[in-house]
Enzyme design. Structure first.
Site, short mmCIF file in Angstrom:
data_model
loop_
_atom_site.label_atom_id
_atom_site.label_comp_id
_atom_site.label_asym_id
_atom_site.label_seq_id
_atom_site.Cartn_x
_atom_site.Cartn_y
_atom_site.Cartn_z
N ASN A 1 23.59 126.01 -27.91
CA ASN A 1 22.42 126.85 -28.17
C ASN A 1 22.51 128.11 -27.32
O ASN A 1 23.00 128.07 -26.19
CB ASN A 1 21.14 126.08 -27.79
CG ASN A 1 19.87 126.88 -28.02
OD1 ASN A 1 19.70 127.53 -29.06
ND2 ASN A 1 18.95 126.86 -27.05
N ARG B 1 8.42 115.45 -38.21
CA ARG B 1 9.56 116.11 -37.55
C ARG B 1 10.84 115.28 -37.75
O ARG B 1 11.91 115.81 -38.00
CB ARG B 1 9.23 116.26 -36.05
CG ARG B 1 9.99 117.32 -35.34
CD ARG B 1 9.46 117.49 -33.93
NE ARG B 1 8.39 118.47 -33.84
CZ ARG B 1 8.56 119.79 -33.85
NH1 ARG B 1 9.75 120.31 -33.96
NH2 ARG B 1 7.54 120.61 -33.74
N LEU C 1 14.25 120.14 -31.81
CA LEU C 1 14.99 119.09 -32.51
C LEU C 1 14.83 117.76 -31.79
O LEU C 1 14.88 117.71 -30.55
CB LEU C 1 16.46 119.47 -32.59
CG LEU C 1 16.76 120.67 -33.49
CD1 LEU C 1 18.16 121.22 -33.21
CD2 LEU C 1 16.61 120.31 -34.96
N THR D 1 20.77 119.04 -25.66
CA THR D 1 20.34 117.65 -25.49
C THR D 1 18.95 117.53 -26.10
O THR D 1 18.40 118.51 -26.60
CB THR D 1 20.30 117.26 -24.00
OG1 THR D 1 19.25 118.00 -23.36
CG2 THR D 1 21.62 117.53 -23.30
N ARG E 1 13.29 125.77 -33.92
CA ARG E 1 12.66 124.47 -34.13
C ARG E 1 13.07 123.55 -32.99
O ARG E 1 14.24 123.55 -32.57
CB ARG E 1 13.14 123.80 -35.41
CG ARG E 1 12.62 124.38 -36.68
CD ARG E 1 11.20 123.99 -36.98
NE ARG E 1 10.98 122.57 -37.18
CZ ARG E 1 9.77 122.02 -37.31
NH1 ARG E 1 8.70 122.78 -37.22
NH2 ARG E 1 9.64 120.74 -37.50
N HIS F 1 20.06 130.77 -25.52
CA HIS F 1 18.65 130.89 -25.11
C HIS F 1 18.48 132.19 -24.31
O HIS F 1 19.28 132.46 -23.40
CB HIS F 1 18.22 129.70 -24.26
CG HIS F 1 16.79 129.77 -23.84
ND1 HIS F 1 15.74 129.53 -24.70
CD2 HIS F 1 16.22 130.11 -22.65
CE1 HIS F 1 14.59 129.71 -24.07
NE2 HIS F 1 14.86 130.05 -22.82
N LEU G 1 14.28 120.09 -24.47
CA LEU G 1 14.28 121.48 -24.94
C LEU G 1 14.88 122.44 -23.90
O LEU G 1 14.47 122.44 -22.74
CB LEU G 1 12.84 121.91 -25.25
CG LEU G 1 12.66 123.36 -25.74
CD1 LEU G 1 13.28 123.53 -27.12
CD2 LEU G 1 11.19 123.74 -25.75
N ASP G 2 15.83 123.25 -24.35
CA ASP G 2 16.45 124.28 -23.51
C ASP G 2 16.99 123.71 -22.19
O ASP G 2 16.84 124.31 -21.12
CB ASP G 2 15.47 125.44 -23.25
CG ASP G 2 15.08 126.14 -24.54
OD1 ASP G 2 15.91 126.16 -25.48
OD2 ASP G 2 13.96 126.65 -24.63
N GLY H 1 19.32 137.07 -37.39
CA GLY H 1 20.72 136.66 -37.42
C GLY H 1 21.69 137.58 -36.72
O GLY H 1 22.87 137.60 -37.07
C1 GRF Z 1 17.74 135.56 -29.76
O1 GRF Z 1 17.23 136.23 -28.63
C2 GRF Z 1 17.92 134.12 -29.43
O2 GRF Z 1 18.40 133.90 -28.16
C3 GRF Z 1 16.50 133.65 -29.57
O3 GRF Z 1 16.01 134.29 -30.73
C4 GRF Z 1 16.70 135.50 -30.88
C5 GRF Z 1 17.34 135.44 -32.22
O4 GRF Z 1 17.97 136.61 -32.53
N1 GRF Z 1 16.39 132.24 -29.60
P1 GRF Z 1 18.94 136.71 -33.77
O5 GRF Z 1 18.28 136.01 -34.94
O6 GRF Z 1 20.24 136.09 -33.41
O7 GRF Z 1 19.05 138.18 -34.03
#
Ligand code: GRF
Length: 211
Positions: free
Chosen positions: A115, A73, A101, A149, A99, A117, A152-153, A14
Site C-alpha cells: 500500500n 464488508r 480491508l 496487514t 476502503r 500511504h 489499517l495503515d 490514478g
Molecule cells: C494518494 O495520495 C494516495 O497515497 C492516497 O490517495 C491518493 C491517491 O492518488 N491514498 P492517486 O489516485 O494515485 O492519484
C-alpha cells in the site's frame, strides 16, 4: 523468467497507477531484468475512478466492483478477493484504494500486497494526513510504502520519503509535494518486491541491493 503479475486496486484519479504503468513498461523494455513486471488488471470500487480510463488507454483489464452492492464488508471483500485471485497475481498494489480491508481479503494476499500511504507512518494513519501533519506543527511530511496487514495503515515498512513543510503550505500544496515522492517510491518498491529484494523480519524490511 516471466514478468511478475501485478494487480492494482484504486479508487481515485490514478496518478500512482499511472506511474506504475510507465514503470512496468520500462521494466519490461529493459529486457532480462529480474524486476520486470506487468500490470495485468486494475480494479476499482468506484465506477467514477479516473484510474479506470487510464487502464483502458493502456490496454489493461479494468474492473469495477462497487462496495455499495454488498450487504456487508466481508461479502464485498470475498467478492473482491475472488476477482483479484482470478488474475493470479504475484503482487497486489493498493494505489489510492480507499476502503478498509478485512482479513477476508488481506489473508488471501498476505506477504504479497503493498500500500502507498501519504504520511510518514506510524504517524497519521487514516484520512486527511496532510491537514493533520500541518496542524501538529510537523516540519516534515511524506509517504510510506508498506506491506498490508489487517491493521489499517500498519505493516512492515518498505520505503519512505519525506518533504519539508513550509510556513505557507496548505493541505493541497503539501499533498502535491508528497505525491511527487509517492510516484517515485511506489514503483521502486514494486520493483524491489518483484526482484525478490525485500527481506521481512517482523516489522522491519531490508532491501537486499545485491540482488
Ligand atoms: C494518494 O495520495 C494516495 O497515497 C492516497 O490517495 C491518493 C491517491 O492518488 N491514498 P492517486 O489516485 O494515485 O492519484
Amino acid at each position: 523468467m516471466a514478468p511478475k503479475r501485478v494487480v492494482v486496486l484504486l479508487s481515485g484519479k490514478g496518478s500512482n497507477f499511472s506511474a506504475l504503468i510507465a514503470d512496468a513498461r520500462a521494466s519490461c523494455a529493459a529486457g532480462i531484468g529480474q524486476d520486470r513486471y506487468e500490470i495485468v488488471a486494475a480494479v476499482s470500487n468506484r465506477v467514477e475512478a479516473g484510474g479506470l480510463a487510464l487502464a483502458e488507454q493502456a490496454g489493461i483489464a479494468a474492473h469495477t466492483i462497487s462496495h455499495k452492492n454488498f450487504a456487508s464488508r466481508e461479502d464485498f471483500d470475498a467478492a473482491l478477493r475472488d476477482l483479484v485471485a482470478a488474475f493470479d497475481p504475484d503482487l497486489v498494489v493498493l494505489a489510492g484504494f480507499m476502503r478498509v480491508l478485512t482479513p477476508t481479503f488481506v489473508d488471501a494476499f498476505a506477504g504479497r500486497m503493498l500500500n502507498i500511504h501519504p504520511s510518514l507512518l506510524p504517524a497519521f494513519p487514516g484520512l486527511h494526513t496532510h491537514a493533520h501533519a500541518i496542524a501538529a506543527g510537523c516540519k516534515f511530511a511524506g509517504c510510506t510504502v508498506h506491506f498490508v496487514t489487517s491493521v489499517l495503515d500498519h505493516g512492515p515498512i518498505v520505503a519512505q520519503a519525506c518533504v519539508p513543510i513550509t510556513v505557507d503550505d496548505t493541505e493541497s500544496t503539501l499533498a502535491a509535494k508528497v505525491l511527487i515522492e509517492e510516484h517515485r517510491i511506489l514503483p521502486q518498491a514494486v520493483r524491489d518486491f518483484c526482484a525478490g529484494r525485500l527481506v521481512v523480519a517482523g516489522l522491519r524490511v531490508h532491501v537486499n541491493s545485491r540482488l
